[in-house]
Write a protein that holds these residues in place. Sequence first.
Motif, PDB file in Angstrom:
ATOM      1  N   TYR A   1     -17.020  29.052  26.778  1.00 28.00           N
ATOM      2  CA  TYR A   1     -17.687  28.020  27.554  1.00 28.00           C
ATOM      3  C   TYR A   1     -18.554  26.819  26.514  1.00 28.00           C
ATOM      4  O   TYR A   1     -19.173  27.258  25.678  1.00 28.00           O
ATOM      5  CB  TYR A   1     -18.595  28.672  28.538  1.00 28.00           C
ATOM      6  CG  TYR A   1     -17.728  29.315  29.452  1.00 28.00           C
ATOM      7  CD1 TYR A   1     -16.999  28.572  30.607  1.00 28.00           C
ATOM      8  CD2 TYR A   1     -17.992  30.724  29.580  1.00 28.00           C
ATOM      9  CE1 TYR A   1     -16.517  29.504  31.511  1.00 28.00           C
ATOM     10  CE2 TYR A   1     -17.172  31.479  30.677  1.00 28.00           C
ATOM     11  CZ  TYR A   1     -16.571  30.831  31.302  1.00 28.00           C
ATOM     12  OH  TYR A   1     -15.780  31.609  32.262  1.00 28.00           O
TER      13      TYR A   1
ATOM     14  N   PRO B   1     -24.614  26.723  32.405  1.00 30.87           N
ATOM     15  CA  PRO B   1     -23.555  26.881  33.239  1.00 30.87           C
ATOM     16  C   PRO B   1     -23.341  26.587  34.468  1.00 30.87           C
ATOM     17  O   PRO B   1     -24.441  26.283  35.355  1.00 30.87           O
ATOM     18  CB  PRO B   1     -23.344  28.609  33.179  1.00 30.87           C
ATOM     19  CG  PRO B   1     -24.896  28.768  32.858  1.00 30.87           C
ATOM     20  CD  PRO B   1     -25.318  27.707  31.903  1.00 30.87           C
TER      21      PRO B   1
ATOM     22  N   SER C   1     -17.849  28.006  35.825  1.00 29.49           N
ATOM     23  CA  SER C   1     -17.965  29.022  34.944  1.00 29.49           C
ATOM     24  C   SER C   1     -18.123  30.347  35.446  1.00 29.49           C
ATOM     25  O   SER C   1     -17.542  31.444  35.033  1.00 29.49           O
ATOM     26  CB  SER C   1     -19.190  28.939  33.989  1.00 29.49           C
ATOM     27  OG  SER C   1     -19.412  27.617  33.379  1.00 29.49           O
TER      28      SER C   1
ATOM     29  N   THR D   1     -15.384  33.743  35.315  1.00 24.60           N
ATOM     30  CA  THR D   1     -15.864  35.067  34.512  1.00 24.60           C
ATOM     31  C   THR D   1     -15.848  36.111  35.714  1.00 24.60           C
ATOM     32  O   THR D   1     -15.633  37.502  35.421  1.00 24.60           O
ATOM     33  CB  THR D   1     -17.559  34.903  34.169  1.00 24.60           C
ATOM     34  OG1 THR D   1     -17.290  33.561  33.454  1.00 24.60           O
ATOM     35  CG2 THR D   1     -17.639  36.031  33.526  1.00 24.60           C
TER      36      THR D   1
ATOM     37  N   THR E   1     -16.144  37.506  26.442  1.00 23.71           N
ATOM     38  CA  THR E   1     -16.502  35.994  27.045  1.00 23.71           C
ATOM     39  C   THR E   1     -17.226  35.242  25.848  1.00 23.71           C
ATOM     40  O   THR E   1     -17.356  35.963  24.896  1.00 23.71           O
ATOM     41  CB  THR E   1     -17.197  35.982  28.474  1.00 23.71           C
ATOM     42  OG1 THR E   1     -17.565  34.668  28.774  1.00 23.71           O
ATOM     43  CG2 THR E   1     -18.753  36.686  27.955  1.00 23.71           C
TER      44      THR E   1
ATOM     45  N   THR F   1     -19.112  31.412  23.903  1.00 23.28           N
ATOM     46  CA  THR F   1     -19.493  29.927  23.945  1.00 23.28           C
ATOM     47  C   THR F   1     -18.968  29.375  22.766  1.00 23.28           C
ATOM     48  O   THR F   1     -18.913  29.789  21.591  1.00 23.28           O
ATOM     49  CB  THR F   1     -21.053  29.833  23.926  1.00 23.28           C
ATOM     50  OG1 THR F   1     -21.777  30.725  22.944  1.00 23.28           O
ATOM     51  CG2 THR F   1     -21.716  30.082  25.212  1.00 23.28           C
TER      52      THR F   1
ATOM     53  N   PHE G   1     -26.365  31.392  29.751  1.00 29.10           N
ATOM     54  CA  PHE G   1     -24.927  31.863  30.109  1.00 29.10           C
ATOM     55  C   PHE G   1     -25.165  33.586  30.091  1.00 29.10           C
ATOM     56  O   PHE G   1     -24.428  34.189  31.054  1.00 29.10           O
ATOM     57  CB  PHE G   1     -24.112  31.536  29.052  1.00 29.10           C
ATOM     58  CG  PHE G   1     -23.210  30.122  29.198  1.00 29.10           C
ATOM     59  CD1 PHE G   1     -22.119  30.145  29.805  1.00 29.10           C
ATOM     60  CD2 PHE G   1     -23.785  29.294  28.661  1.00 29.10           C
ATOM     61  CE1 PHE G   1     -21.697  28.808  30.069  1.00 29.10           C
ATOM     62  CE2 PHE G   1     -23.048  28.046  28.815  1.00 29.10           C
ATOM     63  CZ  PHE G   1     -22.301  27.844  29.516  1.00 29.10           C
TER      64      PHE G   1
ATOM     65  N   ASN H   1     -19.411  19.931  33.276  1.00 24.83           N
ATOM     66  CA  ASN H   1     -19.268  20.593  32.144  1.00 24.83           C
ATOM     67  C   ASN H   1     -17.822  20.828  31.849  1.00 24.83           C
ATOM     68  O   ASN H   1     -17.044  21.481  32.613  1.00 24.83           O
ATOM     69  CB  ASN H   1     -20.008  21.863  31.814  1.00 24.83           C
ATOM     70  CG  ASN H   1     -21.431  21.615  32.099  1.00 24.83           C
ATOM     71  OD1 ASN H   1     -21.959  20.471  32.064  1.00 24.83           O
ATOM     72  ND2 ASN H   1     -22.154  22.892  32.160  1.00 24.83           N
TER      73      ASN H   1
ATOM     74  N   GLU I   1     -14.736  23.220  29.824  1.00 23.81           N
ATOM     75  CA  GLU I   1     -14.536  24.453  29.516  1.00 23.81           C
ATOM     76  C   GLU I   1     -13.553  24.430  28.117  1.00 23.81           C
ATOM     77  O   GLU I   1     -12.354  23.799  28.072  1.00 23.81           O
ATOM     78  CB  GLU I   1     -13.877  25.418  30.427  1.00 23.81           C
ATOM     79  CG  GLU I   1     -14.791  25.964  31.418  1.00 23.81           C
ATOM     80  CD  GLU I   1     -13.958  26.814  32.526  1.00 23.81           C
ATOM     81  OE1 GLU I   1     -12.756  26.930  32.267  1.00 23.81           O
ATOM     82  OE2 GLU I   1     -14.343  27.224  33.575  1.00 23.81           O
TER      83      GLU I   1
END
Length: 313
Positions: free
Chosen positions: A18, A24, A28, A32, A53, A55, A84, A308, A310
């Motif tokens: 991310y 987030p 997001s 997840t 996972t 960033t 996050f 945002n 991804e």
Amino acid sequence: MKSTDKTKNTFAITTPLYYVNDLPHVGSAYTTMAADALARFERLRGKSVLLVTGTDEHGQKIQRTAESLGRSPQAHCDSVVPAFEALWEQLDIQYDRFIRTTSRRHEYIVKEFFQRVWNSGDIYLNQQQGWYCVSCEEFKDERELLPGNRCSVHTSKEVEWRDEENYFFRLSRYQDQLLALYAERPDFIAPESRRNEVLSFVNSGLQDFSISRVNLEWGLPMPVDPSHSIYVWFDALLGYVTALLDPDSDPMLENALSKWWPVDLHLIGKDILRFHAVYWPAMLMSANLPVPGSCLRTRVFDQRRQKNGENGG
């Protein structure tokens, strides 16, 4: 370099990495939670599971966001990443690895991978002209733009004209190999509507894409030319590989790929389909590495794009 025999009782799954330009959001969390549910299911089936996972933290968008807030890019990333981690804890996400692309271990992996692609003759220097969307971290064809030179994804953002020297990856060299991959493995991309989208894009003719930026401090320096920074996608996608390293192992490709590669399943949003279903397997082919999902596929979940993006892996 050979990957692990995927007849072993293992299952590796990833969320996108991310982008930390902001906190987030529901998109997001959605992806997840889907990854967590699949990982739990595979654990119940008795498999050894690795849920990744993390960033994606480099690029001009991060740099500009940090500047607007009066922070350094690193300080900005360090302030957002805990959000996050806190959200995944609140949602009881049982992830196994959390990768940050600003980690030193990741830099070693990117440089080693870059050298493999460089040695294959698939990187060259050329001039790049075109419309660039900072939010997408991508050059856009004019046919993709909305009136007023606005990005079709970030509809409130105007693209910028760029005329600069970049290093390019020979994506065009892998058009036939990609089409062969999609034909041999029809479930490599799902759902079918997104598979058809990729087929249409690749059949229309692939263009080489730039993998470096000049005058960009917030990024990994290119090993062969430190005046260039490695373009965010060539950096971020390798986060999937870095995350496979055991905590006590040396940051080398051989170690990262020894057990869990190729990843069985990438869960992504539709806006980053092209990078994962076209660019990523071509990069791996160039480095002479197996593509993800030897038995399964890259799964695409349609989800509304929030403020945002991804990025990455």
